[in-house]
Write a protein that holds these residues in place. Structure first.
Motif, PDB file in Angstrom:
ATOM      1  N   UNK A 157       0.826  -1.216   0.000  1.00 30.64           N
ATOM      2  CA  UNK A 157       0.000   0.000   0.000  1.00 30.64           C
ATOM      3  C   UNK A 157       0.857   1.262   0.000  1.00 30.64           C
ATOM      4  N   UNK A 158       2.198   1.111  -0.086  1.00 30.18           N
ATOM      5  CA  UNK A 158       3.165   2.210  -0.203  1.00 30.18           C
ATOM      6  C   UNK A 158       3.373   2.997   1.088  1.00 30.18           C
ATOM      7  N   UNK A 159       2.768   2.613   2.164  1.00 26.20           N
ATOM      8  CA  UNK A 159       2.905   3.326   3.434  1.00 26.20           C
ATOM      9  C   UNK A 159       3.253   2.331   4.528  1.00 26.20           C
ATOM     10  N   UNK A 160       3.763   2.805   5.676  1.00 23.31           N
ATOM     11  CA  UNK A 160       4.122   1.884   6.746  1.00 23.31           C
ATOM     12  C   UNK A 160       2.928   1.089   7.264  1.00 23.31           C
ATOM     13  N   UNK A 161       3.225  -0.065   7.816  1.00 21.46           N
ATOM     14  CA  UNK A 161       2.222  -0.844   8.534  1.00 21.46           C
ATOM     15  C   UNK A 161       2.588  -0.842  10.013  1.00 21.46           C
ATOM     16  N   UNK A 162       1.564  -0.947  10.841  1.00 21.87           N
ATOM     17  CA  UNK A 162       1.723  -0.857  12.289  1.00 21.87           C
ATOM     18  C   UNK A 162       0.945  -1.997  12.931  1.00 21.87           C
ATOM     19  N   UNK A 163       1.336  -2.379  14.121  1.00 22.74           N
ATOM     20  CA  UNK A 163       0.586  -3.403  14.828  1.00 22.74           C
ATOM     21  C   UNK A 163       1.281  -3.837  16.099  1.00 22.74           C
ATOM     22  N   UNK A 164       0.676  -4.821  16.755  1.00 22.17           N
ATOM     23  CA  UNK A 164       1.212  -5.356  18.006  1.00 22.17           C
ATOM     24  C   UNK A 164       1.243  -6.873  17.943  1.00 22.17           C
ATOM     25  N   UNK A 165       1.953  -7.457  18.870  1.00 21.12           N
ATOM     26  CA  UNK A 165       2.049  -8.907  18.995  1.00 21.12           C
ATOM     27  C   UNK A 165       2.341  -9.240  20.455  1.00 21.12           C
ATOM     28  N   UNK A 166       2.277 -10.532  20.766  1.00 19.22           N
ATOM     29  CA  UNK A 166       2.579 -11.020  22.112  1.00 19.22           C
ATOM     30  C   UNK A 166       1.796 -10.258  23.178  1.00 19.22           C
ATOM     31  N   UNK A 167       0.475 -10.226  22.977  1.00 17.05           N
ATOM     32  CA  UNK A 167      -0.390  -9.610  23.962  1.00 17.05           C
ATOM     33  C   UNK A 167      -0.198  -8.121  24.135  1.00 17.05           C
ATOM     34  N   UNK A 168       0.257  -7.444  23.100  1.00 15.43           N
ATOM     35  CA  UNK A 168       0.471  -6.004  23.171  1.00 15.43           C
ATOM     36  C   UNK A 168       1.823  -5.596  23.715  1.00 15.43           C
ATOM     37  N   UNK A 169       2.679  -6.566  24.036  1.00 10.63           N
ATOM     38  CA  UNK A 169       4.007  -6.231  24.566  1.00 10.63           C
ATOM     39  C   UNK A 169       5.004  -5.874  23.468  1.00 10.63           C
ATOM     40  N   UNK A 170       4.663  -6.192  22.227  1.00 11.07           N
ATOM     41  CA  UNK A 170       5.518  -5.886  21.086  1.00 11.07           C
ATOM     42  C   UNK A 170       4.732  -5.010  20.122  1.00 11.07           C
ATOM     43  N   UNK A 171       5.375  -3.959  19.616  1.00 19.83           N
ATOM     44  CA  UNK A 171       4.768  -3.113  18.592  1.00 19.83           C
ATOM     45  C   UNK A 171       5.773  -2.919  17.472  1.00 19.83           C
ATOM     46  N   UNK A 172       5.265  -2.607  16.282  1.00 20.33           N
ATOM     47  CA  UNK A 172       6.151  -2.418  15.136  1.00 20.33           C
ATOM     48  C   UNK A 172       5.643  -1.301  14.245  1.00 20.33           C
ATOM     49  N   UNK A 173       6.597  -0.707  13.517  1.00 17.81           N
ATOM     50  CA  UNK A 173       6.320   0.290  12.487  1.00 17.81           C
ATOM     51  C   UNK A 173       7.359   0.076  11.405  1.00 17.81           C
ATOM     52  N   UNK A 174       6.956  -0.471  10.262  1.00 20.73           N
ATOM     53  CA  UNK A 174       7.887  -0.799   9.183  1.00 20.73           C
ATOM     54  C   UNK A 174       7.214  -0.519   7.841  1.00 20.73           C
ATOM     55  N   UNK A 175       8.041  -0.312   6.785  1.00 27.35           N
ATOM     56  CA  UNK A 175       7.507  -0.231   5.441  1.00 27.35           C
ATOM     57  C   UNK A 175       7.337   1.170   4.890  1.00 27.35           C
ATOM     58  N   UNK A 176       8.337   2.038   5.012  1.00 25.98           N
ATOM     59  CA  UNK A 176       8.179   3.455   4.660  1.00 25.98           C
ATOM     60  C   UNK A 176       8.219   3.739   3.163  1.00 25.98           C
ATOM     61  N   UNK A 177       8.665   2.794   2.359  1.00 26.51           N
ATOM     62  CA  UNK A 177       8.618   2.894   0.899  1.00 26.51           C
ATOM     63  C   UNK A 177       9.257   4.187   0.395  1.00 26.51           C
ATOM     64  N   UNK A 178      10.440   4.477   0.891  1.00 27.73           N
ATOM     65  CA  UNK A 178      11.230   5.574   0.356  1.00 27.73           C
ATOM     66  C   UNK A 178      10.968   6.941   0.956  1.00 27.73           C
ATOM     67  N   UNK A 179      10.003   7.068   1.859  1.00 28.16           N
ATOM     68  CA  UNK A 179       9.712   8.373   2.460  1.00 28.16           C
ATOM     69  C   UNK A 179       9.888   8.348   3.979  1.00 28.16           C
ATOM     70  N   UNK A 180      10.856   7.585   4.447  1.00 27.90           N
ATOM     71  CA  UNK A 180      10.978   7.397   5.884  1.00 27.90           C
ATOM     72  C   UNK A 180      11.801   8.428   6.619  1.00 27.90           C
ATOM     73  N   UNK A 181      12.519   9.304   5.914  1.00 32.69           N
ATOM     74  CA  UNK A 181      13.378  10.252   6.623  1.00 32.69           C
ATOM     75  C   UNK A 181      12.559  11.081   7.604  1.00 32.69           C
ATOM     76  N   UNK A 182      11.396  11.539   7.178  1.00 37.64           N
ATOM     77  CA  UNK A 182      10.535  12.307   8.078  1.00 37.64           C
ATOM     78  C   UNK A 182       9.473  11.438   8.742  1.00 37.64           C
ATOM     79  N   UNK A 183       8.807  10.567   7.972  1.00 36.20           N
ATOM     80  CA  UNK A 183       7.673   9.825   8.533  1.00 36.20           C
ATOM     81  C   UNK A 183       8.098   8.773   9.551  1.00 36.20           C
ATOM     82  N   UNK A 184       9.402   8.464   9.636  1.00 38.73           N
ATOM     83  CA  UNK A 184       9.877   7.532  10.658  1.00 38.73           C
ATOM     84  C   UNK A 184       9.608   8.063  12.065  1.00 38.73           C
ATOM     85  N   UNK A 185       9.663   9.375  12.232  1.00 39.48           N
ATOM     86  CA  UNK A 185       9.341   9.925  13.552  1.00 39.48           C
ATOM     87  C   UNK A 185       7.887   9.662  13.904  1.00 39.48           C
ATOM     88  N   UNK A 186       6.996   9.863  12.933  1.00 36.21           N
ATOM     89  CA  UNK A 186       5.578   9.558  13.130  1.00 36.21           C
ATOM     90  C   UNK A 186       5.393   8.075  13.423  1.00 36.21           C
TER      91      UNK A 186
END
Length: 466
Positions: A365-394
């Motif tokens: 979908x060209x944008x990051x994906x977000x989510x949790x695992x292990x009962x909410x103890x793990x979170x992730x933000x990956x997949x910036x598709x070339x625009x992560x310099x700024x959106x990585x902070x978000x």
């Protein structure tokens, strides 16, 4: 490939321009066996550093440990073109089409995010050559002109100051015989030295008390009672919570791997241009530039008077392999050199001093994906598709909010709650990506008309990009 273009690459070092410097933070020791922390962040690029900094700003007493597989700046955070974008949605058109009801809110959040980056840089004296000068997108084919008119109208409706350029105005701004027109976006986004920004964030994280360990790749992640255990080369690390920021590199959280497509992008940097050479181009405002094709170039000046030129060829390797040997690709670097001189024939004879490649984490979908695992103890933000310099902070802010477990203005966004469509597994993935890439090239050559395959992907809101 002409002999002159080939000669321009003869002395180009297979080295990243941004990190070819002496002011990198010292590489730290690997994490010791048995280390533990309230929050362990996996990945020491922009996402991981922004997460560590914001976690300590939220709670100065929190014990935050950051694990980096290699060293600061090794991955995409130190290899990119240094463009800063306000967009959290891979461009305005894509954002409006995919999240129409949230679109105004996403625009506001993107602007706020970029303002906070600029404020952090100013408040902490990070000398990163950050310049919010906007950018210009150039039309290289007749059908691009109508696309830029539509984009101009959308920017104007959002309050952005833009100027549509005809061929003469475009070439008066930046002199290239390839330009048929352009769209100057005056203030939205800008440029930064990405390695200087990264190193400044490293030093800020250290000053806030983040414990950083280089040479500590995480191979596995599992629950152990009420805690989490991470397997690293030196042994085991224990964590109360984990934030995964591995992006294009294989994640210890295997469930997100099907959603991330590692593609390689390549870049050249010229020697410093003379005053006469700069005068032959114009480019008075020294803004970032792109062209408008499906396969596009991005290019920009550096602080010492060079031109960085990259993009166009997005290369996927079978199995989604990530390997340092893919960072140098003669065919792509030669293609980029030829295209550079076609764009700026007046620079014939200029030589390139640096050539490199790097892996980008694309999603369907060209944008990051977000989510949790292990009962909410793990979170992730990956997949910036070339625009992560700024959106990585978000992305880091979203992942921290997810770890808290309470709804926030960010975690309630549809863009955050839904992950999109995973890529198919091999051996199907490689031919699907190859077909999609071929059809994108064909569309560029066919007046922008998208064939049945691309229209099918558009219908489901999926695709392939860098």
């Amino acid at each position: 490939m002409t002999s002159r273009s080939l000669a321009s690459l003869a002395d180009a070092a297979p080295t990243v321009f941004w990190t070819d410097r002496a002011d990198a933070p010292p590489v730290t020791d690997p994490v010791p066996d048995g280390a533990s922390a309230d929050l362990v962040i996996v990945g020491g690029g922009f996402t991981g550093l922004w997460a560590a900094i914001q976690a300590k700003q939220d709670d100065p007493g929190a014990d935050v440990l950051l694990l980096e597989g290699r060293h600061a700046g090794y991955g995409a955070s130190g290899r990119n073109g240094g463009f800063l974008s306000e967009s959290l949605t891979h461009g305005l058109g894509h954002g409006k089409a995919r999240w129409p009801t949230e679109f105004p809110r996403l625009i506001e959040l993107g602007r706020r995010n970029l303002a906070e980056i600029a404020k952090t840089v100013a408040d902490h004296g990070i000398e990163a050559d950050l310049r919010l000068v906007g950018k210009t997108t150039f039309a290289l084919a007749p059908h691009h002109l109508g696309e830029l008119e539509s984009l101009a109208a959308l920017h104007t409706s959002l309050g952005d100051r833009v100027t549509l350029l005809d061929a003469d105005a475009a070439r008066a701004d930046v002199c290239s015989p390839t330009y048929l027109g352009g769209l100057r976006i005056h203030e939205s986004g800008g440029l930064v030295d990405p390695a200087a920004l990264l190193y400044g964030l490293v030093r800020l994280a250290d000053a806030l008390g983040v414990r950083r360990f280089d040479g500590s790749p995480v191979a596995g992640l599992r629950r152990s009672g009420s805690a989490l255990r991470l397997s690293v080369g030196t042994g085991t690390v224990h964590a109360g919570r984990v934030l995964v920021a591995t992006n294009a590199f294989p994640s210890p959280l295997r469930r997100i791997r099907p959603y991330v497509l590692p593609v390689y992008d390549h870049v050249l940097v010229t020697e410093p241009l003379s005053d006469a050479q700069w005068s032959s181009i114009g480019w008075a405002e020294r803004q970032g530039l792109t062209d408008n094709g499906n396969q596009f170039h991005y290019y920009r000046p550096t602080a010492d008077g060079r031109i960085l030129w990259g993009g166009y060829d997005a290369i996927y390797h079978f199995g989604g392999r990530v390997d340092a040997s893919y960072e140098q690709r003669d065919a792509t670097h030669q293609l980029l050199a030829r295209q550079f001189f076609a764009t700026f024939p007046q620079l014939e004879g200029v030589r390139f001093t640096h050539r490199w490649g790097g892996v980008i984490d694309s999603t369907s979908r060209f944008t990051p994906i977000f989510g949790t695992a292990h009962g909410g103890r793990v979170a992730y933000a990956v997949g910036y598709t070339g625009l992560g310099v700024a959106s990585s902070r978000f992305g880091a802010r979203v992942a921290l909010d997810l770890l808290r477990g309470a709804p926030s203005e960010l975690t309630e966004l549809a863009m955050v709650r839904r992950r999109g469509v995973p890529f198919p597994p091999e051996p199907l993935r490689w031919p699907v990506v190859a077909l999609t890439r071929h059809q994108m090239i064909r569309a560029d050559e066919n007046g922008g008309r998208r064939g049945a395959w691309l229209r099918l992907l558009d219908h489901f809101g999926v695709g392939f990009d860098s």
